[in-house]
Write a protein that holds these residues in place. Structure first.
Motif, PDB file in Angstrom:
ATOM      1  N   PHE A  80       0.835  -1.194   0.000  1.00  0.00           N
ATOM      2  CA  PHE A  80       0.000   0.000   0.000  1.00  0.00           C
ATOM      3  C   PHE A  80       0.873   1.248   0.000  1.00  0.00           C
ATOM      4  O   PHE A  80       2.012   1.229   0.459  1.00  0.00           O
ATOM      5  CB  PHE A  80      -0.997   0.013   1.167  1.00  0.00           C
ATOM      6  N   ASP A  81       0.323   2.326  -0.580  1.00  0.00           N
ATOM      7  CA  ASP A  81       1.005   3.616  -0.674  1.00  0.00           C
ATOM      8  C   ASP A  81       0.463   4.548   0.396  1.00  0.00           C
ATOM      9  O   ASP A  81      -0.739   4.561   0.663  1.00  0.00           O
ATOM     10  CB  ASP A  81       0.760   4.256  -2.045  1.00  0.00           C
ATOM     11  N   VAL A  82       1.364   5.350   0.959  1.00  0.00           N
ATOM     12  CA  VAL A  82       0.985   6.357   1.940  1.00  0.00           C
ATOM     13  C   VAL A  82       1.465   7.709   1.414  1.00  0.00           C
ATOM     14  O   VAL A  82       2.652   7.862   1.117  1.00  0.00           O
ATOM     15  CB  VAL A  82       1.611   6.074   3.323  1.00  0.00           C
ATOM     16  N   PRO A  83       0.568   8.683   1.292  1.00  0.00           N
ATOM     17  CA  PRO A  83       0.977  10.001   0.782  1.00  0.00           C
ATOM     18  C   PRO A  83       1.909  10.727   1.760  1.00  0.00           C
ATOM     19  O   PRO A  83       1.920  10.435   2.954  1.00  0.00           O
ATOM     20  CB  PRO A  83      -0.344  10.759   0.653  1.00  0.00           C
ATOM     21  N   GLU A  84       2.642  11.703   1.233  1.00  0.00           N
ATOM     22  CA  GLU A  84       3.488  12.530   2.085  1.00  0.00           C
ATOM     23  C   GLU A  84       2.618  13.339   3.046  1.00  0.00           C
ATOM     24  O   GLU A  84       1.435  13.566   2.787  1.00  0.00           O
ATOM     25  CB  GLU A  84       4.365  13.457   1.241  1.00  0.00           C
ATOM     26  N   ASN A  85       3.216  13.725   4.169  1.00  0.00           N
ATOM     27  CA  ASN A  85       2.531  14.531   5.188  1.00  0.00           C
ATOM     28  C   ASN A  85       1.176  13.937   5.561  1.00  0.00           C
ATOM     29  O   ASN A  85       0.157  14.612   5.547  1.00  0.00           O
ATOM     30  CB  ASN A  85       2.375  15.979   4.719  1.00  0.00           C
ATOM     31  N   SER A  86       1.190  12.662   5.862  1.00  0.00           N
ATOM     32  CA  SER A  86      -0.023  11.926   6.152  1.00  0.00           C
ATOM     33  C   SER A  86       0.224  11.016   7.356  1.00  0.00           C
ATOM     34  O   SER A  86       1.223  11.155   8.055  1.00  0.00           O
ATOM     35  CB  SER A  86      -0.394  11.100   4.910  1.00  0.00           C
ATOM     36  N   SER A  87      -0.694  10.089   7.572  1.00  0.00           N
ATOM     37  CA  SER A  87      -0.493   9.081   8.612  1.00  0.00           C
ATOM     38  C   SER A  87      -1.252   7.821   8.225  1.00  0.00           C
ATOM     39  O   SER A  87      -2.130   7.843   7.360  1.00  0.00           O
ATOM     40  CB  SER A  87      -0.986   9.591   9.971  1.00  0.00           C
ATOM     41  N   PHE A  88      -0.887   6.732   8.874  1.00  0.00           N
ATOM     42  CA  PHE A  88      -1.610   5.480   8.687  1.00  0.00           C
ATOM     43  C   PHE A  88      -1.562   4.693   9.985  1.00  0.00           C
ATOM     44  O   PHE A  88      -0.634   4.825  10.781  1.00  0.00           O
ATOM     45  CB  PHE A  88      -1.067   4.669   7.509  1.00  0.00           C
ATOM     46  N   THR A  89      -2.602   3.910  10.197  1.00  0.00           N
ATOM     47  CA  THR A  89      -2.701   3.079  11.389  1.00  0.00           C
ATOM     48  C   THR A  89      -2.754   1.627  10.962  1.00  0.00           C
ATOM     49  O   THR A  89      -3.522   1.258  10.061  1.00  0.00           O
ATOM     50  CB  THR A  89      -3.955   3.439  12.213  1.00  0.00           C
ATOM     51  N   MET A  90      -1.933   0.823  11.615  1.00  0.00           N
ATOM     52  CA  MET A  90      -1.902  -0.614  11.353  1.00  0.00           C
ATOM     53  C   MET A  90      -2.407  -1.327  12.603  1.00  0.00           C
ATOM     54  O   MET A  90      -1.837  -1.142  13.680  1.00  0.00           O
ATOM     55  CB  MET A  90      -0.473  -1.065  11.046  1.00  0.00           C
ATOM     56  N   ASN A  91      -3.452  -2.122  12.446  1.00  0.00           N
ATOM     57  CA  ASN A  91      -3.915  -2.980  13.528  1.00  0.00           C
ATOM     58  C   ASN A  91      -3.444  -4.386  13.164  1.00  0.00           C
ATOM     59  O   ASN A  91      -4.075  -5.083  12.368  1.00  0.00           O
ATOM     60  CB  ASN A  91      -5.438  -2.909  13.668  1.00  0.00           C
ATOM     61  N   VAL A  92      -2.317  -4.780  13.733  1.00  0.00           N
ATOM     62  CA  VAL A  92      -1.628  -6.017  13.371  1.00  0.00           C
ATOM     63  C   VAL A  92      -2.116  -7.152  14.271  1.00  0.00           C
ATOM     64  O   VAL A  92      -2.044  -7.047  15.496  1.00  0.00           O
ATOM     65  CB  VAL A  92      -0.099  -5.834  13.498  1.00  0.00           C
ATOM     66  N   THR A  93      -2.607  -8.224  13.659  1.00  0.00           N
ATOM     67  CA  THR A  93      -3.110  -9.359  14.432  1.00  0.00           C
ATOM     68  C   THR A  93      -2.199 -10.578  14.375  1.00  0.00           C
ATOM     69  O   THR A  93      -2.355 -11.502  15.165  1.00  0.00           O
ATOM     70  CB  THR A  93      -4.528  -9.746  13.962  1.00  0.00           C
ATOM     71  N   ALA A  94      -1.261 -10.597  13.425  1.00  0.00           N
ATOM     72  CA  ALA A  94      -0.244 -11.654  13.341  1.00  0.00           C
ATOM     73  C   ALA A  94       1.079 -10.997  12.965  1.00  0.00           C
ATOM     74  O   ALA A  94       1.103 -10.106  12.119  1.00  0.00           O
ATOM     75  CB  ALA A  94      -0.636 -12.702  12.311  1.00  0.00           C
ATOM     76  N   HIS A  95       2.158 -11.409  13.598  1.00  0.00           N
ATOM     77  CA  HIS A  95       3.484 -10.828  13.351  1.00  0.00           C
ATOM     78  C   HIS A  95       3.660 -10.486  11.882  1.00  0.00           C
ATOM     79  O   HIS A  95       3.281 -11.276  11.020  1.00  0.00           O
ATOM     80  CB  HIS A  95       4.588 -11.800  13.760  1.00  0.00           C
ATOM     81  N   ALA A  96       4.247  -9.321  11.623  1.00  0.00           N
ATOM     82  CA  ALA A  96       4.393  -8.856  10.242  1.00  0.00           C
ATOM     83  C   ALA A  96       5.844  -8.514   9.924  1.00  0.00           C
ATOM     84  O   ALA A  96       6.536  -7.903  10.732  1.00  0.00           O
ATOM     85  CB  ALA A  96       3.508  -7.637   9.999  1.00  0.00           C
TER      86      ALA A  96
END
Length: 104
Positions: A80-96
């Motif tokens: 997945f791509d994340v734009p500049e000056n942004s944020s993202f949240t990852m809800n991880v349920t299995a080791h990544a």
């Protein structure tokens, strides 16, 4: 590609969220940077200055990217791509296991 050649690896680890997210920086001959990392299960929000491409090599998670209504569900591999000056949240349920590529 299963390996990177002709790179410099920064010895000091990038440690986030009390050690639940750890990565190493890899610098390529052309100056581009990537981080190779591992994420324990949990929920993590990252802020970006530069645009990023997140390549998930393994794991399970739900990803919310600022400004995008739909959440991404990743089981196994994904990108997945994340734009500049942004944020993202990852809800991880299995080791990544991941590779993060930064825009120059």
């Amino acid at each position: 590609m299963s390996e990177f050649t002709n790179v410099t690896v920064v010895k000091k680890a990038n440690v986030f969220f009390g050690g639940n997210v750890v990565s190493r920086t890899v610098i390529f001959e052309d100056g581009t940077k990537k981080t190779l990392g591992f994420i324990q299960p949990g929920e993590y929000t990252f802020n970006t200055a530069a645009a990023e491409v997140m390549e998930i090599l393994s794991g399970e998670m739900e990803v919310s990217i600022q400004g995008q209504a739909e959440k991404l569900i990743i089981k196994g591999e994904g990108v997945f791509d994340v734009p500049e000056n942004s944020s993202f949240t990852m809800n991880v349920t299995a080791h990544a296991d991941y590779i993060c590529s930064f825009a120059k």
